[in-house]
Write an enzyme that holds these catalytic residues in place. Structure first.
Site, PDB file in Angstrom:
ATOM      1  N   THR A   6       0.753  -1.248   0.000  1.00 46.10           N
ATOM      2  CA  THR A   6       0.000   0.000   0.000  1.00 46.10           C
ATOM      3  C   THR A   6       0.783   1.297   0.000  1.00 46.10           C
ATOM      4  OG1 THR A   6      -0.402  -0.360   2.335  1.00 46.10           O
ATOM      5  CG2 THR A   6      -2.119  -1.015   0.843  1.00 46.10           C
ATOM      6  N   SER A 164      -1.359   5.531   8.699  1.00 48.90           N
ATOM      7  CA  SER A 164      -1.692   4.209   9.259  1.00 48.90           C
ATOM      8  C   SER A 164      -2.824   4.284  10.283  1.00 48.90           C
ATOM      9  CB  SER A 164      -0.459   3.562   9.891  1.00 48.90           C
ATOM     10  OG  SER A 164      -0.155   4.126  11.152  1.00 48.90           O
ATOM     11  N   CYS A 167      -5.973   4.780   7.334  1.00 50.58           N
ATOM     12  CA  CYS A 167      -6.169   3.817   6.245  1.00 50.58           C
ATOM     13  C   CYS A 167      -6.037   2.379   6.749  1.00 50.58           C
ATOM     14  CB  CYS A 167      -5.147   4.079   5.137  1.00 50.58           C
ATOM     15  SG  CYS A 167      -5.258   2.910   3.776  1.00 50.58           S
ATOM     16  N   THR A 170      -2.962   0.293   5.517  1.00 53.52           N
ATOM     17  CA  THR A 170      -1.633   0.800   5.866  1.00 53.52           C
ATOM     18  C   THR A 170      -1.385   0.489   7.333  1.00 53.52           C
ATOM     19  OG1 THR A 170      -1.920   2.622   4.287  1.00 53.52           O
ATOM     20  CG2 THR A 170      -0.191   2.879   5.938  1.00 53.52           C
TER      21      THR A 170
END
Length: 179
Positions: A6, A164, A167, A170
Protein backbone atom coordinates in the site's frame (compact mmCIF):
# COMPACT_ATOMS: atom_id res chain seq x y z
CA UNK A 1 -6.92 -12.82 -5.64
CA UNK A 2 -3.86 -10.64 -5.74
CA UNK A 3 -1.52 -9.51 -3.02
CA UNK A 4 -1.36 -5.75 -2.71
CA UNK A 5 1.07 -3.47 -0.95
CA UNK A 6 0.00 0.00 0.00
CA UNK A 7 1.46 3.31 1.15
CA UNK A 8 4.73 5.00 0.16
CA UNK A 9 5.67 8.59 1.06
CA UNK A 10 8.73 10.57 -0.08
CA UNK A 11 10.00 14.04 0.78
CA UNK A 12 12.88 16.36 -0.04
CA UNK A 13 13.63 18.73 2.81
CA UNK A 14 16.63 20.86 3.85
CA UNK A 15 19.03 19.14 1.45
CA UNK A 16 17.98 15.62 2.46
CA UNK A 17 15.71 13.10 0.81
CA UNK A 18 13.69 10.44 2.66
CA UNK A 19 11.19 7.77 1.73
CA UNK A 20 8.96 5.72 4.01
CA UNK A 21 6.78 2.69 3.38
CA UNK A 22 4.47 0.64 5.56
CA UNK A 23 4.78 -3.12 5.95
CA UNK A 24 1.28 -4.39 5.24
CA UNK A 25 0.49 -6.78 2.39
CA UNK A 26 -3.21 -7.43 1.85
CA UNK A 27 -4.83 -10.34 0.04
CA UNK A 28 -7.93 -9.03 -1.69
CA UNK A 29 -9.89 -6.55 0.37
CA UNK A 30 -10.04 -8.25 3.75
CA UNK A 31 -7.05 -10.38 4.72
CA UNK A 32 -3.68 -9.10 5.95
CA UNK A 33 -1.06 -11.61 4.77
CA UNK A 34 2.09 -9.89 6.02
CA UNK A 35 2.87 -7.07 8.42
CA UNK A 36 6.60 -6.55 7.81
CA UNK A 37 7.06 -6.29 4.04
CA UNK A 38 9.85 -3.99 2.88
CA UNK A 39 8.54 -1.81 0.05
CA UNK A 40 11.29 0.81 0.10
CA UNK A 41 14.74 -0.14 -1.18
CA UNK A 42 18.10 1.37 -1.92
CA UNK A 43 19.44 0.85 -5.44
CA UNK A 44 22.48 1.76 -7.53
CA UNK A 45 25.23 1.75 -4.89
CA UNK A 46 22.81 3.20 -2.28
CA UNK A 47 22.45 6.45 -4.27
CA UNK A 48 18.81 5.88 -5.25
CA UNK A 49 15.75 4.97 -3.20
CA UNK A 50 12.69 3.36 -4.78
CA UNK A 51 9.33 2.45 -3.29
CA UNK A 52 6.28 0.70 -4.72
CA UNK A 53 2.56 0.44 -4.17
CA UNK A 54 0.28 -2.00 -5.93
CA UNK A 55 0.47 -5.66 -6.80
CA UNK A 56 3.53 -7.20 -5.15
CA UNK A 57 4.55 -9.44 -8.06
CA UNK A 58 4.15 -6.54 -10.49
CA UNK A 59 6.19 -4.25 -8.27
CA UNK A 60 9.09 -6.73 -8.11
CA UNK A 61 9.08 -6.91 -11.91
CA UNK A 62 9.20 -3.11 -12.09
CA UNK A 63 12.00 -2.92 -9.50
CA UNK A 64 14.09 -5.27 -11.65
CA UNK A 65 13.36 -3.30 -14.83
CA UNK A 66 14.08 0.02 -13.11
CA UNK A 67 17.33 -1.22 -11.60
CA UNK A 68 18.43 -2.46 -15.04
CA UNK A 69 17.67 0.98 -16.52
CA UNK A 70 19.59 2.68 -13.69
CA UNK A 71 22.61 0.52 -14.44
CA UNK A 72 22.24 1.05 -18.19
CA UNK A 73 22.20 4.83 -17.74
CA UNK A 74 24.87 4.91 -15.03
CA UNK A 75 22.60 6.09 -12.23
CA UNK A 76 20.91 8.89 -14.20
CA UNK A 77 17.57 8.82 -12.38
CA UNK A 78 15.60 10.96 -14.82
CA UNK A 79 16.78 9.08 -17.90
CA UNK A 80 16.21 5.67 -16.30
CA UNK A 81 12.71 6.72 -15.20
CA UNK A 82 11.70 8.03 -18.63
CA UNK A 83 13.05 4.92 -20.35
CA UNK A 84 11.20 2.64 -17.91
CA UNK A 85 7.96 4.60 -18.39
CA UNK A 86 8.28 4.37 -22.18
CA UNK A 87 8.95 0.63 -22.01
CA UNK A 88 6.14 0.14 -19.49
CA UNK A 89 3.63 2.00 -21.67
CA UNK A 90 4.61 0.36 -24.96
CA UNK A 91 5.22 -3.27 -23.91
CA UNK A 92 2.00 -5.33 -24.02
CA UNK A 93 3.02 -7.47 -21.03
CA UNK A 94 4.34 -4.62 -18.88
CA UNK A 95 1.28 -2.51 -19.65
CA UNK A 96 -0.81 -4.96 -17.61
CA UNK A 97 1.27 -4.45 -14.46
CA UNK A 98 -0.62 -2.87 -11.58
CA UNK A 99 1.88 -0.91 -9.54
CA UNK A 100 3.38 2.56 -9.20
CA UNK A 101 6.88 3.61 -8.25
CA UNK A 102 8.36 6.58 -6.46
CA UNK A 103 12.07 6.96 -7.14
CA UNK A 104 14.51 9.51 -5.75
CA UNK A 105 18.12 10.46 -5.41
CA UNK A 106 19.57 13.37 -3.45
CA UNK A 107 18.39 15.92 -6.02
CA UNK A 108 15.39 14.46 -7.84
CA UNK A 109 12.04 12.97 -6.79
CA UNK A 110 9.83 11.27 -9.41
CA UNK A 111 6.59 9.33 -9.71
CA UNK A 112 6.69 6.67 -12.44
CA UNK A 113 3.41 5.11 -13.63
CA UNK A 114 2.33 2.52 -16.15
CA UNK A 115 0.56 5.10 -18.27
CA UNK A 116 3.93 6.53 -19.21
CA UNK A 117 3.85 9.35 -16.69
CA UNK A 118 7.04 10.59 -15.06
CA UNK A 119 6.09 13.39 -12.70
CA UNK A 120 8.29 15.59 -10.54
CA UNK A 121 6.28 17.30 -7.79
CA UNK A 122 6.44 21.06 -7.30
CA UNK A 123 6.76 20.85 -3.52
CA UNK A 124 9.21 17.95 -3.12
CA UNK A 125 6.57 15.59 -1.69
CA UNK A 126 4.97 12.48 -3.22
CA UNK A 127 2.77 9.69 -1.89
CA UNK A 128 1.17 6.65 -3.54
CA UNK A 129 -0.99 3.72 -2.52
CA UNK A 130 -4.23 3.38 -0.62
CA UNK A 131 -3.04 5.62 2.21
CA UNK A 132 -1.22 7.97 -0.15
CA UNK A 133 -3.60 10.91 0.11
CA UNK A 134 -3.56 10.76 3.91
CA UNK A 135 0.24 10.59 3.99
CA UNK A 136 0.50 13.39 1.42
CA UNK A 137 -1.74 15.72 3.43
CA UNK A 138 0.06 14.89 6.68
CA UNK A 139 3.49 15.32 5.08
CA UNK A 140 2.61 18.69 3.58
CA UNK A 141 1.30 19.93 6.91
CA UNK A 142 4.38 18.66 8.77
CA UNK A 143 6.79 20.21 6.27
CA UNK A 144 4.91 23.49 6.13
CA UNK A 145 4.38 23.98 9.86
CA UNK A 146 7.13 21.99 11.58
CA UNK A 147 9.73 21.83 8.84
CA UNK A 148 12.18 23.98 10.74
CA UNK A 149 12.30 21.51 13.62
CA UNK A 150 12.07 18.24 11.65
CA UNK A 151 14.40 16.31 9.39
CA UNK A 152 13.23 14.70 6.16
CA UNK A 153 13.27 11.22 7.72
CA UNK A 154 11.06 12.42 10.60
CA UNK A 155 8.54 14.01 8.24
CA UNK A 156 8.42 10.76 6.24
CA UNK A 157 7.94 8.57 9.32
CA UNK A 158 5.27 10.79 10.90
CA UNK A 159 3.34 11.14 7.62
CA UNK A 160 3.16 7.32 7.37
CA UNK A 161 2.20 6.98 11.03
CA UNK A 162 -0.71 9.36 10.50
CA UNK A 163 -1.79 7.51 7.34
CA UNK A 164 -1.69 4.21 9.26
CA UNK A 165 -4.12 5.63 11.82
CA UNK A 166 -6.66 6.36 9.06
CA UNK A 167 -6.17 3.82 6.24
CA UNK A 168 -7.02 0.17 6.98
CA UNK A 169 -4.62 -0.97 4.24
CA UNK A 170 -1.63 0.80 5.87
CA UNK A 171 0.08 -0.36 9.05
CA UNK A 172 2.59 1.23 11.42
CA UNK A 173 5.50 -1.12 10.67
CA UNK A 174 7.41 1.59 8.82
CA UNK A 175 10.67 1.42 6.87
CA UNK A 176 12.46 4.74 6.31
CA UNK A 177 15.44 5.29 4.02
CA UNK A 178 17.28 8.61 3.79
CA UNK A 179 19.85 10.12 1.44
Amino acid sequence: MELHATTIFAVQHDGKAAMAGDGQVTLGESVVMKHTAKKVRRLFHDKVIAGFAGSVADAFTLFEKFEAKLNEYNGNLERASVELAQQWRSDSVLRKLEAMLIVMDKDTLLLVSGTGEVIEPDDGILAIGSGGNYALAAGRALKRHNGGQMEAKDIARHALEIASEICVFTNDHITVEEL
